[in-house]
Write an enzyme that holds these catalytic residues in place. Structure first.
Site, mmCIF file in Angstrom:
data_model
loop_
_atom_site.group_PDB
_atom_site.id
_atom_site.type_symbol
_atom_site.label_atom_id
_atom_site.label_comp_id
_atom_site.label_asym_id
_atom_site.label_seq_id
_atom_site.Cartn_x
_atom_site.Cartn_y
_atom_site.Cartn_z
ATOM 1 N N ASP A 57 -62.779 -11.051 49.434
ATOM 2 C CA ASP A 57 -64.012 -11.002 50.230
ATOM 3 C C ASP A 57 -64.022 -12.239 51.137
ATOM 4 O OD1 ASP A 57 -64.817 -13.133 48.640
ATOM 5 O OD2 ASP A 57 -66.643 -12.183 47.909
ATOM 6 N N CYS A 64 -62.205 -13.655 45.145
ATOM 7 C CA CYS A 64 -63.575 -13.761 45.657
ATOM 8 C C CYS A 64 -64.019 -15.196 45.362
ATOM 9 C CB CYS A 64 -64.496 -12.704 45.031
ATOM 10 S SG CYS A 64 -64.699 -12.806 43.241
ATOM 11 N N GLY A 65 -65.305 -15.443 45.290
ATOM 12 C CA GLY A 65 -65.741 -16.812 45.025
ATOM 13 C C GLY A 65 -65.329 -17.276 43.641
ATOM 14 N N LYS A 76 -51.935 -2.049 21.627
ATOM 15 C CA LYS A 76 -53.289 -2.499 21.970
ATOM 16 C C LYS A 76 -53.710 -2.029 23.365
ATOM 17 C CE LYS A 76 -51.797 -6.196 19.554
ATOM 18 N NZ LYS A 76 -51.479 -7.610 19.403
HETATM 19 C C1 RB5 Z 1 -70.279 -13.377 47.014
HETATM 20 O O1 RB5 Z 1 -70.565 -12.027 47.125
HETATM 21 C C2 RB5 Z 1 -69.778 -13.695 45.602
HETATM 22 O O2 RB5 Z 1 -70.626 -13.053 44.705
HETATM 23 C C3 RB5 Z 1 -68.347 -13.258 45.425
HETATM 24 O O3 RB5 Z 1 -67.502 -13.978 46.254
HETATM 25 C C4 RB5 Z 1 -67.820 -13.389 44.010
HETATM 26 O O4 RB5 Z 1 -67.872 -14.702 43.569
HETATM 27 C C5 RB5 Z 1 -68.341 -12.414 43.044
HETATM 28 O O5 RB5 Z 1 -68.032 -12.392 41.871
#
Ligand code: RB5
Length: 160
Positions: free
Chosen positions: A8, A66-67, A136
């Protein structure tokens, strides 16, 4: 291998770094699923696209960013047959493949720096599932199949 990479907006810069790293330091081919800029993009769609490509055997592994590395993994894990693991250390990254046969590793750009992230991805890509914990992993797949079968049956019943 063909490696799908996706992020993202929070993971965009780290994705670019890891893509370059994989392309320049390994023989793997990288398929970029975006984001293609730092503009806001919701992470589930990116995760679903990478998960689908794995399901359809268009790519073998995925790296999602993502973050935190949490949302992308949670979303990818909704895809039947997909095992995505968040890892920010090299031991977990290796075990994600060796113990869990995780086709996807997820990282958080707000959690780990670029140089450590390269090491984590390298550790993950350098090992291959050898079936050691097959029993598993099968238990997880079997439970998933039971849910899918039941949902299918319920849907068929309600449409009658
Ligand atoms: C931003 O949407 C943030 O929530 C994303 O980058 C991530 O960290 C989600 O788990």
């Amino acid at each position: 291998m063909k490696i799908g990479i996706g992020a993202d907006h929070n993971g965009y810069e780290l994705k670019e770094t890891l893509k370059k790293f994989i392309e320049e330091s390994t023989d793997h081919e990288v398929v970029d699923f975006g984001a293609h800029s730092g503009d806001a993009v919701d992470y589930p769609g990116v995760s679903f696209n990478v998960a689908e490509a794995i399901s359809e055997k268009k790519i073998e592994r995925g790296v999602l960013i993502c973050g935190t590395g949490l949302g992308v993994a949670i979303a990818a894990n909704k895809y039947p047959g997909i095992r995505a693991a968040t890892a920010h250390d090299t031991y977990s990254a290796e075990r994600a493949q060796l113990s869990n046969n995780a086709q996807i590793i997820a990282l958080g750009a707000q959690v780990i720096g670029p140089e450590s992230a390269k090491k984590v991805v390298e550790a993950y890509l350098n090992v291959a599932w050898s079936g050691g914990s097959q029993r598993k992993v099968d238990q997880i797949t079997d439970r998933e199949s039971q849910f899918l079968d039941q949902n299918f049956k319920d849907a068929a019943k309600s449409s009658c």
